[in-house]
Design a protein around this motif. Sequence first.
Motif, short mmCIF file in Angstrom:
data_model
loop_
_atom_site.label_atom_id
_atom_site.label_comp_id
_atom_site.label_asym_id
_atom_site.label_seq_id
_atom_site.Cartn_x
_atom_site.Cartn_y
_atom_site.Cartn_z
N CYS A 110 58.24 -30.71 115.26
CA CYS A 110 57.90 -29.60 116.16
C CYS A 110 57.15 -28.57 115.31
N MET A 111 56.71 -27.50 115.93
CA MET A 111 56.02 -26.46 115.18
C MET A 111 56.93 -25.89 114.10
N GLN A 112 58.20 -25.68 114.44
CA GLN A 112 59.15 -25.10 113.49
C GLN A 112 59.32 -25.98 112.25
N SER A 113 59.45 -27.29 112.46
CA SER A 113 59.67 -28.18 111.33
C SER A 113 58.42 -28.29 110.46
N GLU A 114 57.23 -28.25 111.09
CA GLU A 114 55.99 -28.25 110.31
C GLU A 114 55.91 -27.03 109.41
N ASP A 115 56.24 -25.88 109.97
CA ASP A 115 56.18 -24.64 109.19
C ASP A 115 57.21 -24.66 108.06
N ALA A 116 58.38 -25.26 108.33
CA ALA A 116 59.44 -25.32 107.32
C ALA A 116 59.04 -26.20 106.13
N LEU A 117 58.36 -27.31 106.42
CA LEU A 117 57.96 -28.22 105.35
C LEU A 117 56.92 -27.58 104.43
N GLY A 118 56.01 -26.82 105.02
CA GLY A 118 55.12 -26.00 104.22
C GLY A 118 53.85 -26.62 103.73
N ILE A 119 53.55 -27.89 104.06
CA ILE A 119 52.34 -28.51 103.53
C ILE A 119 51.11 -28.25 104.40
N TYR A 120 51.32 -27.73 105.60
CA TYR A 120 50.20 -27.54 106.53
C TYR A 120 49.46 -26.23 106.30
N ALA A 121 50.17 -25.22 105.84
CA ALA A 121 49.57 -23.90 105.56
C ALA A 121 48.76 -23.38 106.74
N TRP A 122 49.35 -23.47 107.94
CA TRP A 122 48.61 -23.02 109.12
C TRP A 122 48.29 -21.53 109.06
N HIS A 123 49.04 -20.76 108.28
CA HIS A 123 48.76 -19.33 108.16
C HIS A 123 47.40 -19.07 107.51
N ARG A 124 46.86 -20.09 106.84
CA ARG A 124 45.55 -19.96 106.21
C ARG A 124 44.41 -20.38 107.14
N PHE A 125 44.73 -20.89 108.30
CA PHE A 125 43.69 -21.36 109.21
C PHE A 125 42.86 -20.16 109.67
N PRO A 126 41.53 -20.22 109.53
CA PRO A 126 40.69 -19.05 109.80
C PRO A 126 40.72 -18.61 111.26
N LYS A 127 40.69 -17.30 111.44
CA LYS A 127 40.73 -16.73 112.79
C LYS A 127 39.45 -16.97 113.57
N LYS A 128 38.38 -17.34 112.87
CA LYS A 128 37.13 -17.63 113.60
C LYS A 128 37.16 -19.01 114.23
N LEU A 129 38.27 -19.72 114.05
CA LEU A 129 38.53 -20.98 114.75
C LEU A 129 39.78 -20.80 115.59
N THR A 130 39.84 -21.48 116.72
CA THR A 130 41.04 -21.47 117.55
C THR A 130 41.97 -22.59 117.12
N LEU A 131 43.25 -22.29 117.00
CA LEU A 131 44.26 -23.29 116.68
C LEU A 131 45.29 -23.30 117.80
N LEU A 132 45.38 -24.41 118.51
CA LEU A 132 46.38 -24.59 119.56
C LEU A 132 47.40 -25.60 119.07
N ARG A 133 48.64 -25.15 118.90
CA ARG A 133 49.76 -26.01 118.51
C ARG A 133 50.80 -25.98 119.62
N TYR A 134 51.60 -27.03 119.70
CA TYR A 134 52.61 -27.08 120.75
C TYR A 134 53.72 -28.06 120.36
N ASP A 135 54.86 -27.91 121.02
CA ASP A 135 55.96 -28.87 120.88
C ASP A 135 55.80 -29.90 122.00
N ALA A 136 55.76 -31.17 121.62
CA ALA A 136 55.62 -32.23 122.61
C ALA A 136 56.86 -32.35 123.49
N CYS A 137 56.74 -33.03 124.59
CA CYS A 137 57.87 -33.25 125.49
C CYS A 137 59.09 -33.75 124.71
N GLY A 138 60.24 -33.11 124.94
CA GLY A 138 61.48 -33.52 124.29
C GLY A 138 61.63 -33.08 122.86
#
Length: 269
Positions: free
Chosen positions: A30-58
């Motif tokens: 889920c989004m929470q587990s991705e952030d916890a693992l820390g390898i994605y560094a989504w906080h570094r994703f540039p604001k001039k791009l749109t980032l849509l993340r979501y938790d899948a069904c279930g």
Amino acid sequence: MTQSFDISKFNYCSTGFGQPLVWSHGLLGCMQSEDALGIYAWHRFPKKLTLLRYDACGHGLSASSTNKSNYLWTSLANDLQQLTLNVLGNQTVILGGQSMGCGSSLFAALNKPDRVKGLILMNPPTAWELRTSQRDYYIKVAKAAKMLGGKGLAKINAKHIDRMLPSWLVDAHKHSVLGMLDGLKSMKRSSLEAIFLAAAENDFPTPQQLAQLNIPCLILAWDNDANHPLSCATTLADLLPLAELHEATNMADVDEWPSLIIDFCLKLA
């Protein structure tokens, strides 16, 4: 399909402005587990791009289902498309995902190739012959999930985390790696059973279908992971006409992945 889609059942987050990347997480994540693992560094994703993340069904904070069909990759692809349409409108998007998210992204791209500008496939899971050999395993796990629930499975997986990830990644993220199991702990027994029964049936599109996807594709894969074999990533790279494969054999290689993702998206913006 559009009329029956209820966006309120999904936990999602959209940030930034510009070319959209729609990201799908892996099985039991889920989004929470991705952030916890820390390898994605989504906080570094540039604001001039749109980032849509979501938790899948279930998964995560999204609504669950006891219907196996809702967890088939073809169904998850429909959810992905409808969520994207509801949040972003008729924009052309880049689709990306890890493991299970590779499956939903590929099927979504096949459904509407003209709406997909690029693909990012991280840690492709077992497919084709290798997937067939795992079906009995997924059915066994479905039975265990029905008895143990999310907390029980998380406890077992915590003891064998080295079987889920490369040893060098576990060593590098000793203090955060168990956080990837946080989302699993809250998952219900009935939905977990359905998820694993669907996993026993899920498989990638056929090689013939994939060869038709003339879409730029970035493939990110690591070695020493039986659930995400490097052989599947290399086969995908051979089948997809415009694919570029990056193999990671250590933590330094994986640390480059967020930059590779950003650069790929900026080139297509």
